[in-house]
Scaffold this motif. Structure first.
Motif, short mmCIF file in Angstrom:
data_model
loop_
_atom_site.label_atom_id
_atom_site.label_comp_id
_atom_site.label_asym_id
_atom_site.label_seq_id
_atom_site.Cartn_x
_atom_site.Cartn_y
_atom_site.Cartn_z
N TRP A 1 26.29 -35.34 -13.36
CA TRP A 1 24.98 -34.50 -13.18
C TRP A 1 24.41 -35.15 -11.98
O TRP A 1 23.84 -34.41 -10.95
N LEU A 2 24.53 -36.42 -11.69
CA LEU A 2 23.91 -36.97 -10.49
C LEU A 2 24.44 -36.35 -9.43
O LEU A 2 23.74 -36.12 -8.14
N LYS A 3 25.74 -36.22 -9.22
CA LYS A 3 26.44 -35.54 -7.94
C LYS A 3 25.77 -34.40 -7.82
O LYS A 3 25.62 -33.81 -6.71
N GLN A 4 25.53 -33.42 -8.89
CA GLN A 4 24.96 -32.05 -8.55
C GLN A 4 23.61 -32.13 -7.97
O GLN A 4 23.38 -31.29 -7.38
N ILE A 5 22.85 -33.29 -8.53
CA ILE A 5 21.55 -33.57 -8.06
C ILE A 5 21.58 -33.68 -6.42
O ILE A 5 20.99 -33.01 -5.63
N ILE A 6 22.53 -34.46 -5.84
CA ILE A 6 22.66 -35.06 -4.78
C ILE A 6 23.11 -33.68 -3.75
O ILE A 6 22.57 -33.55 -2.77
N LEU A 7 23.97 -33.06 -4.34
CA LEU A 7 24.64 -31.82 -3.71
C LEU A 7 23.38 -30.92 -3.40
O LEU A 7 23.36 -30.15 -2.29
N LYS A 8 22.52 -30.78 -4.33
CA LYS A 8 21.67 -29.76 -4.20
C LYS A 8 20.38 -30.21 -3.22
O LYS A 8 19.70 -29.45 -2.16
N GLN A 9 20.11 -31.63 -3.37
CA GLN A 9 18.99 -32.27 -2.55
C GLN A 9 19.63 -32.13 -1.08
O GLN A 9 18.96 -31.61 0.10
N ARG A 10 20.77 -32.28 -0.68
CA ARG A 10 21.47 -32.30 0.52
C ARG A 10 21.44 -30.84 1.09
O ARG A 10 21.12 -30.56 2.29
N ALA A 11 21.68 -29.83 0.26
CA ALA A 11 21.75 -28.29 0.60
C ALA A 11 20.27 -27.90 0.96
O ALA A 11 20.09 -27.18 1.92
N LEU A 12 19.46 -28.45 0.23
CA LEU A 12 18.04 -27.99 0.69
C LEU A 12 17.44 -28.54 2.04
O LEU A 12 16.39 -28.08 2.76
N GLN A 13 18.10 -29.72 2.44
CA GLN A 13 17.58 -30.04 3.73
C GLN A 13 18.14 -29.45 4.84
O GLN A 13 17.65 -29.70 6.05
N HIS A 14 19.09 -28.41 4.64
CA HIS A 14 19.56 -27.49 5.53
C HIS A 14 18.96 -26.19 5.54
O HIS A 14 19.70 -25.27 5.75
N THR A 15 18.09 -26.09 4.73
CA THR A 15 17.50 -24.64 4.19
C THR A 15 16.02 -24.79 4.63
O THR A 15 15.63 -25.56 4.53
N ARG A 16 15.39 -23.52 5.07
CA ARG A 16 14.16 -23.14 5.45
C ARG A 16 13.72 -22.25 4.40
O ARG A 16 14.17 -21.19 4.23
N ILE A 17 12.66 -22.53 3.47
CA ILE A 17 11.85 -21.76 2.38
C ILE A 17 10.78 -21.12 3.14
O ILE A 17 9.66 -22.21 3.42
N ASP A 18 10.34 -20.03 3.25
CA ASP A 18 8.98 -19.52 3.57
C ASP A 18 8.17 -19.37 2.73
O ASP A 18 6.99 -18.95 3.13
N LEU A 19 8.25 -19.36 1.62
CA LEU A 19 7.50 -18.91 0.32
C LEU A 19 6.34 -20.11 0.33
O LEU A 19 6.51 -21.23 0.57
N PRO A 20 4.86 -19.49 0.32
CA PRO A 20 3.83 -20.59 0.15
C PRO A 20 4.18 -21.42 -0.84
O PRO A 20 4.44 -21.08 -2.14
N THR A 21 3.98 -22.78 -0.52
CA THR A 21 4.40 -23.81 -1.64
C THR A 21 3.25 -24.75 -1.59
O THR A 21 2.80 -25.28 -0.50
N LEU A 22 2.81 -25.26 -2.68
CA LEU A 22 2.03 -26.69 -2.84
C LEU A 22 2.72 -27.48 -3.61
O LEU A 22 3.39 -27.35 -4.59
N MET A 23 2.73 -28.82 -2.78
CA MET A 23 3.34 -29.75 -3.42
C MET A 23 2.36 -30.78 -3.78
O MET A 23 1.92 -31.24 -3.10
N CYS A 24 2.41 -31.08 -5.11
CA CYS A 24 1.27 -32.31 -5.58
C CYS A 24 1.91 -33.42 -5.95
O CYS A 24 3.21 -33.35 -6.61
N HIS A 25 1.55 -34.55 -5.60
CA HIS A 25 2.39 -35.74 -5.74
C HIS A 25 1.15 -36.84 -6.03
O HIS A 25 0.26 -36.81 -5.39
N SER A 26 1.79 -37.95 -6.36
CA SER A 26 0.94 -39.20 -6.60
C SER A 26 0.60 -39.88 -5.33
O SER A 26 1.45 -39.55 -4.44
N ALA A 27 -0.48 -40.50 -5.01
CA ALA A 27 -0.63 -41.21 -3.87
C ALA A 27 0.14 -42.17 -3.33
O ALA A 27 0.51 -42.70 -2.42
N ILE A 28 0.89 -42.96 -4.49
CA ILE A 28 1.62 -44.06 -4.23
C ILE A 28 2.79 -44.12 -5.32
O ILE A 28 2.77 -43.35 -6.16
N THR A 29 3.93 -45.06 -5.01
CA THR A 29 4.97 -45.20 -5.88
C THR A 29 4.69 -46.37 -6.61
O THR A 29 4.52 -47.58 -5.97
#
Length: 331
Positions: free
Chosen positions: A230-258
């Motif tokens: 499962w973790l390998k599949q996660i890594i493959l998708k994360q890597r693929a997205l780094q070479h992709t541009r998505i034009d759809l309007p996107t809101l990313m909400c995240h915490s201020a700190i880790t």
């Protein structure tokens, strides 16, 4: 669309009326699997809807989230994807998949059913691993031959702490990403089993003094065994997205700190206790060309599970973005 499925039944959901659970069966990698579409059935006439995707070791239980969008006049639906929550079956391992692409079938079924129920436009709201799956789905559907006329138009994407990068700081991630990929590739049948309850889980469930009462067999405090495949599949998708541009309007909400490395409950409650916020932001900036970011002070990993008024701030950020996108109730 070549995918076919069978509607098994529709019944009042475990959350009670007016929630309805619609169960569909379709062909999985090894055997038939089920997908559950949860509908907040109070709003029935609107043509705009929110479609929610849960994260890993997760399912939809956030009843007040549906009530919030209902008050905005938007219809609300959520998916319990194959092998999760309401869709767990004894003939397959919980949360297991050969590839994350299999979850595209769950989304396709949900979108087709929304269209059949009169929804013409939808914004996808996705948490954590659901955010990675939704983003990968949208990247694939940017291809003309992957778009169907019998589906609602996807007008936007809202990400709640998406799992776009492994949970390490950017500099550490740069050093570790390839070694981790090699290890999980060499040991595909290996799984990690948590020996104790995570601090993050202790911030959530009522049994540990948290606010939320959800099913611990569907969202166990120890988590399900973490499969290297499962973790390998996660890594493959994360890597693929780094070479992709998505034009759809996107809101990313995240915490201020880790706060992933926090050693106590009070410290982990101050931020995201699961993922690294900096790596998440960098990954999102590489992928989404129309990106709005909202930093939520004191937000948990699942921002909606944060205490008030943090949860209210998170919803306010979503409401403002929907207003900016002119995505409101249609009358």
């Amino acid at each position: 669309m070549t995918l076919s499925w069978q509607h098994l039944h529709s019944k009042t959901d475990l959350l009670g009326e007016p929630f309805m659970a619609h169960t569909f069966r379709h062909a999985g990698a090894a055997n038939d699997v089920d997908t559950t579409l949860i509908e907040y059935a109070k709003q029935s006439a609107g043509k705009r809807a929110i479609l929610y995707l849960h994260g890993y070791t997760d399912y939809f239980f956030q009843k007040p989230l549906a009530l919030h969008f209902d008050q905005l006049g938007l219809r609300f639906f959520a998916i319990d994807m194959q092998g999760y929550g309401r869709s767990i079956r004894p003939n397959s391992l919980p949360n297991w998949c050969e590839t994350l692409d299999h979850y595209f079938d769950d989304i396709d079924i949900a979108l087709a059913e929304l269209y059949r129920r009169g929804v013409e436009e939808v914004v996808i709201l996705a948490h954590s691993t659901g955010g990675l799956i939704a983003s990968s789905f949208l990247a694939a559907r940017q291809q003309p031959d992957q778009v169907s006329d019998a589906l609602p138009r996807i007008k936007g994407l809202i990400l709640n702490s998406p799992f776009l990068a492994l949970p390490f700081p950017p500099k550490v991630l740069k050093r570790l990403s390839w070694p981790i990929r090699i290890v999980v590739s060499l040991l595909p049948f290996h799984s990690l089993h948590a020996k104790k309850i995570s601090l993050y889980a202790k911030t959530l469930h009522t049994v540990f003094g948290g606010e939320w009462d959800y099913r611990l067999d569907w969202k166990p405090a120890h988590g399900f065994p973490l499969s290297f495949h499962w973790l390998k599949q996660i890594i493959l998708k994360q890597r693929a997205l780094q070479h992709t541009r998505i034009d759809l309007p996107t809101l990313m909400c995240h915490s201020a700190i880790t706060t992933k490395e926090a050693l106590g409950i009070e410290d982990i409650r101050k931020g995201d206790g699961v993922l690294n916020v900096d790596s998440m932001k960098l990954a999102a900036q590489r992928t989404f060309s129309d990106l709005t970011c909202a930093s939520i002070e004191g937000g948990y990993h699942d921002l909606f599970l944060s205490p008030q008024p943090v949860r209210a701030n998170y919803l306010a950020a979503i409401d403002q973005w929907l207003l900016d996108q002119s995505f409101s109730a249609d009358h």
